[in-house]
Design a protein around this motif. Structure first.
Motif, PDB file in Angstrom:
ATOM      1  N   GLN A   6      -0.776   1.748  -4.145  1.00  0.00           N
ATOM      2  CA  GLN A   6       0.073   1.297  -5.237  1.00  0.00           C
ATOM      3  C   GLN A   6      -0.642   0.163  -5.932  1.00  0.00           C
ATOM      4  O   GLN A   6      -1.307  -0.650  -5.279  1.00  0.00           O
ATOM      5  CB  GLN A   6       1.433   0.819  -4.721  1.00  0.00           C
ATOM      6  N   ASP A   7      -0.452   0.086  -7.233  1.00  0.00           N
ATOM      7  CA  ASP A   7      -1.269  -0.847  -7.999  1.00  0.00           C
ATOM      8  C   ASP A   7      -0.969  -2.297  -7.678  1.00  0.00           C
ATOM      9  O   ASP A   7      -1.766  -3.174  -7.945  1.00  0.00           O
ATOM     10  CB  ASP A   7      -1.072  -0.589  -9.497  1.00  0.00           C
ATOM     11  N   TYR A   8       0.224  -2.567  -7.127  1.00  0.00           N
ATOM     12  CA  TYR A   8       0.523  -3.968  -6.847  1.00  0.00           C
ATOM     13  C   TYR A   8      -0.155  -4.461  -5.577  1.00  0.00           C
ATOM     14  O   TYR A   8      -0.017  -5.612  -5.212  1.00  0.00           O
ATOM     15  CB  TYR A   8       2.021  -4.253  -6.815  1.00  0.00           C
ATOM     16  N   TYR A   9      -0.892  -3.568  -4.879  1.00  0.00           N
ATOM     17  CA  TYR A   9      -1.716  -4.023  -3.774  1.00  0.00           C
ATOM     18  C   TYR A   9      -3.154  -4.114  -4.251  1.00  0.00           C
ATOM     19  O   TYR A   9      -3.700  -3.138  -4.776  1.00  0.00           O
ATOM     20  CB  TYR A   9      -1.638  -3.047  -2.595  1.00  0.00           C
ATOM     21  N   HIS A  10      -3.747  -5.251  -4.073  1.00  0.00           N
ATOM     22  CA  HIS A  10      -5.148  -5.424  -4.425  1.00  0.00           C
ATOM     23  C   HIS A  10      -5.730  -6.474  -3.499  1.00  0.00           C
ATOM     24  O   HIS A  10      -5.092  -7.495  -3.240  1.00  0.00           O
ATOM     25  CB  HIS A  10      -5.282  -5.871  -5.890  1.00  0.00           C
ATOM     26  N   PHE A  47       7.462  -2.804 -12.046  1.00  0.00           N
ATOM     27  CA  PHE A  47       6.068  -3.085 -12.424  1.00  0.00           C
ATOM     28  C   PHE A  47       5.913  -3.924 -13.681  1.00  0.00           C
ATOM     29  O   PHE A  47       5.067  -4.792 -13.734  1.00  0.00           O
ATOM     30  CB  PHE A  47       5.282  -1.773 -12.604  1.00  0.00           C
ATOM     31  N   THR A 101       4.602   8.966  -6.976  1.00  0.00           N
ATOM     32  CA  THR A 101       3.872   8.668  -5.743  1.00  0.00           C
ATOM     33  C   THR A 101       2.925   7.496  -5.911  1.00  0.00           C
ATOM     34  O   THR A 101       2.517   6.882  -4.939  1.00  0.00           O
ATOM     35  CB  THR A 101       3.047   9.878  -5.263  1.00  0.00           C
ATOM     36  N   GLN A 102       2.559   7.196  -7.140  1.00  0.00           N
ATOM     37  CA  GLN A 102       1.606   6.110  -7.344  1.00  0.00           C
ATOM     38  C   GLN A 102       1.710   5.585  -8.766  1.00  0.00           C
ATOM     39  O   GLN A 102       1.931   6.358  -9.700  1.00  0.00           O
ATOM     40  CB  GLN A 102       0.177   6.617  -7.097  1.00  0.00           C
ATOM     41  N   VAL A 103       1.567   4.281  -8.920  1.00  0.00           N
ATOM     42  CA  VAL A 103       1.543   3.665 -10.244  1.00  0.00           C
ATOM     43  C   VAL A 103       0.316   2.765 -10.316  1.00  0.00           C
ATOM     44  O   VAL A 103       0.025   2.034  -9.360  1.00  0.00           O
ATOM     45  CB  VAL A 103       2.810   2.815 -10.495  1.00  0.00           C
ATOM     46  N   ALA A 104      -0.405   2.841 -11.405  1.00  0.00           N
ATOM     47  CA  ALA A 104      -1.604   2.006 -11.538  1.00  0.00           C
ATOM     48  C   ALA A 104      -1.772   1.592 -12.994  1.00  0.00           C
ATOM     49  O   ALA A 104      -1.300   2.271 -13.908  1.00  0.00           O
ATOM     50  CB  ALA A 104      -2.839   2.777 -11.076  1.00  0.00           C
ATOM     51  N   ARG A 105      -2.434   0.478 -13.171  1.00  0.00           N
ATOM     52  CA  ARG A 105      -2.785   0.059 -14.524  1.00  0.00           C
ATOM     53  C   ARG A 105      -4.203   0.539 -14.807  1.00  0.00           C
ATOM     54  O   ARG A 105      -5.130   0.201 -14.086  1.00  0.00           O
ATOM     55  CB  ARG A 105      -2.698  -1.458 -14.647  1.00  0.00           C
ATOM     56  N   LEU A 108      -3.645 -12.682  -4.199  1.00  0.00           N
ATOM     57  CA  LEU A 108      -4.337 -11.980  -3.120  1.00  0.00           C
ATOM     58  C   LEU A 108      -5.774 -12.464  -2.972  1.00  0.00           C
ATOM     59  O   LEU A 108      -6.449 -12.146  -1.992  1.00  0.00           O
ATOM     60  CB  LEU A 108      -4.283 -10.471  -3.359  1.00  0.00           C
ATOM     61  N   TYR A 148      -0.797  -8.382   2.974  1.00  0.00           N
ATOM     62  CA  TYR A 148      -0.042  -9.329   2.149  1.00  0.00           C
ATOM     63  C   TYR A 148       0.460  -8.728   0.846  1.00  0.00           C
ATOM     64  O   TYR A 148      -0.090  -7.761   0.327  1.00  0.00           O
ATOM     65  CB  TYR A 148      -0.917 -10.546   1.825  1.00  0.00           C
ATOM     66  N   THR A 206       1.994 -10.291  -3.127  1.00  0.00           N
ATOM     67  CA  THR A 206       2.047 -11.539  -3.895  1.00  0.00           C
ATOM     68  C   THR A 206       3.505 -11.982  -4.049  1.00  0.00           C
ATOM     69  O   THR A 206       4.441 -11.198  -3.899  1.00  0.00           O
ATOM     70  CB  THR A 206       1.445 -11.377  -5.295  1.00  0.00           C
ATOM     71  N   GLN A 232       5.284  -9.876  -6.553  1.00  0.00           N
ATOM     72  CA  GLN A 232       5.756  -8.574  -6.051  1.00  0.00           C
ATOM     73  C   GLN A 232       7.009  -8.729  -5.194  1.00  0.00           C
ATOM     74  O   GLN A 232       7.961  -7.954  -5.310  1.00  0.00           O
ATOM     75  CB  GLN A 232       4.649  -7.916  -5.219  1.00  0.00           C
TER      76      GLN A 232
END
Lengths: 221, 291
Positions: free
Chosen positions: A188-192, B56, B127-131, B256, B265, B267, B270
């Motif tokens: 998921q994009d909020y994990y980095h 998001f 199932t997935q979200v991304a920028r 992060l 972890y 943030t 989030q």
């Protein structure tokens, strides 16, 4: 004539037909058993979020093993191992357990005696999956277990050959990178992972088994 | 009950929007590939944006989004993953160029021998979200559709506090599953299994197979997520396969960058978003002993 109990007959039947013990996961106190549990814990099985296929989850396991290996053996020029793996070591178990219970690999840590252990929820999940893998004729669950244990054992023996799909990546967008993966997280994009980690995009197979893989930004010499 | 309510609300909102705007469009196609009609319908795409809006997007997205008199664009394409034998699942990618957000959807349809269940969904689920920057997108490979942004914005504003919670069988199953997980947590055990536990359930989205719970006294977030529809009773028998836990005291950092390389972890931003959904938009429930 000696009489056999029903459970014993059933056990003999199951052993003869191969219906018991489909998978042979080594104990977690052996390095290859511990690594296999990491691979199994970090990849999805059927019904789980992120599941795509058996092949995809196997690819994710191999890529996670490559991350561990890269953190041990392939620190890029300009980086110190501590920056990439949060520890200085030549041992894969140290890399996995670096940082403690909430460290580099969530839930994998060393106890007060220095023994590598896992939090209970991971042990419970693996036990549950193992029970399913041993049910009936060997299927996808059993094959995923065998694969995880197989590559973990090969790796510990020193037999893991280069099969790193990320090794040859030199550029992502406009960013020059080191190649190889050095981190993975839930896709998921909020994990980095932060720092100099660079997301490997989908079209470079950076999303495998519900996990997002990351390489490192290339540093100037 | 939950399914019926969701279905009814979906029909009402979908019908209202489609009828009032008259902007329903046929399934978009490109290069001969037709995208699943259900995914291109206005109410589905608006529900998808509502999910993004809650989980998001932030003010930067809204401020740089389309002007009110323009359209919001959706680019879609089918992704052809190599599947296992007998697996009829499908995946669709939805790219929102106005926000540079990429969403992957899956409609599961396969059987698991080991679990003795058929995993299937009533529609495509996130199932997935991304920028993903627009510069990295090959526009020519997508089918396209668009709806008036003003209607989108009105929908989000109208629905900003609208919430659907699990109820009936699903609520009971969630309570049991939550209690089961809490009982293994050191904080719960340390307190000697106190009489009652307060939990907060985040609203459900019809386009996502996930449910968030905040355990107030244990200060822990639980995320139930699966390939199965949340309304599938078989989901809650899967136990260990559905839940992730996050300790909001120990697993939260501002950035992060503080913990490079670690996968343990989240943030503060989030977690704040999750707490907003669970506490402000959510439903407070008291879990009683043996409930």
């Amino acid at each position: 004539m000696r009489k056999f109990s029903k459970p014993l007959i059933l056990c003999l039947f199951l052993c003869a037909t191969g219906y018991a013990g489909n998978v042979q996961l080594l104990p977690p106190d052996q390095p290859s058993g511990y690594i296999a549990r990491l691979l199994l814990n970090e990849t999805p099985f059927p019904s789980e979020n992120g599941w795509i296929s058996e092949k995809n989850s196997k690819a994710a396991m191999l890529s996670i093993l490559c991350v561990v290996d890269a953190r041990v053996r392939h620190i890029p020029v300009g980086y110190k191992q501590e920056q990439v793996a949060a520890i200085r070591t030549d041992n894969a178990i140290d890399v996995i357990t670096a940082g403690g219970e909430k460290g580099q690999c969530d839930g994998f840590y060393k106890d007060t005696q220095g023994q590598p252990v896992m939090v209970p929820r991971i042990g419970e999940r693996i036990a549950y999956l193992e029970k399913l893998a041993n049910k009936g004729t060997p299927g996808r669950f059993a094959r995923l277990f065998s694969y995880a244990q197989g590559i973990a054992s090969a790796y510990v023996r020193g037999g893991l050959q280069e099969a790193d799909r990320f090794a040859a990546i030199h550029q992502i967008g406009s960013i020059y990178v080191t190649g190889r993966a050095y981190s993975w997280m839930t896709g998921q994009d909020y994990y980095h992972p932060g720092g100099n980690f660079v997301k490997i995009p989908n079209d470079m197979q950076g999303l495998l088994g519900g996990n997002r893989f990351f390489t490192l930004k290339k540093l100037e010499k | 009950m939950y399914t019926v309510r969701r279905l009814v609300s979906g029909i009402i909102f979908g019908g209202l929007l489609t009828c009032s705007t008259g902007h329903a469009e046929p399934a978009p196609s490109v290069s001969g590939a037709t995208i699943e009609l259900s995914v291109t319908q206005q109410h589905y795409l608006f529900d998808l944006v509502q999910y993004l809006y809650r989980w998001f997007m932030d003010e930067n997205d809204v401020e740089r989004g389309p002007k009110p008199d323009r359209n919001i664009h959706f680019w879609l394409r089918e992704i052809h993953y190599e599947r296992d034998a007998g697996d009829a699942s499908r995946w669709i990618q939805v790219y929102l160029p106005d926000f540079e957000i990429d969403v992957q959807l899956k409609n599961s349809n396969y059987h698991s021998e080991e679990l003795a269940i058929t995993v299937s969904n009533d529609c495509f689920k996130i199932t997935q979200v991304a920028r993903v920057p627009l510069s990295e997108i090959n526009e020519a490979t997508y089918a396209k559709t668009a709806y008036p942004y003003s209607e989108m914005r009105a929908y989000l504003f109208q629905m900003r506090t609208n919430a659907v919670y699990p109820d009936g069988v699903m609520l009971n199953e969630m309570k049991q599953a939550t209690r089961g997980h809490l009982s293994k947590e050191p904080e719960y055990i340390r307190k000697g299994h106190p009489a009652a536990q307060i939990i907060h359930l985040a609203p459900l989205s019809p386009v996502a197979n996930e449910a968030w719970v905040f355990w107030e006294s244990g200060r822990m977030l639980l995320r139930f997520a699966s390939d199965l529809d949340l309304t599938n009773p078989g989901l809650w028998d899967l136990g260990q396969l559905t839940v992730d836990t996050y300790d909001v005291d120990e697993q939260v950092v501002v950035s992060l960058d503080e913990v490079p390389g670690s996968n343990a972890y989240m943030t503060r931003d989030q977690v704040g978003r999750a707490l907003y959904n669970c506490i402000i938009l959510g439903k407070r429930i008291e879990l009683k002993p043996r409930q």
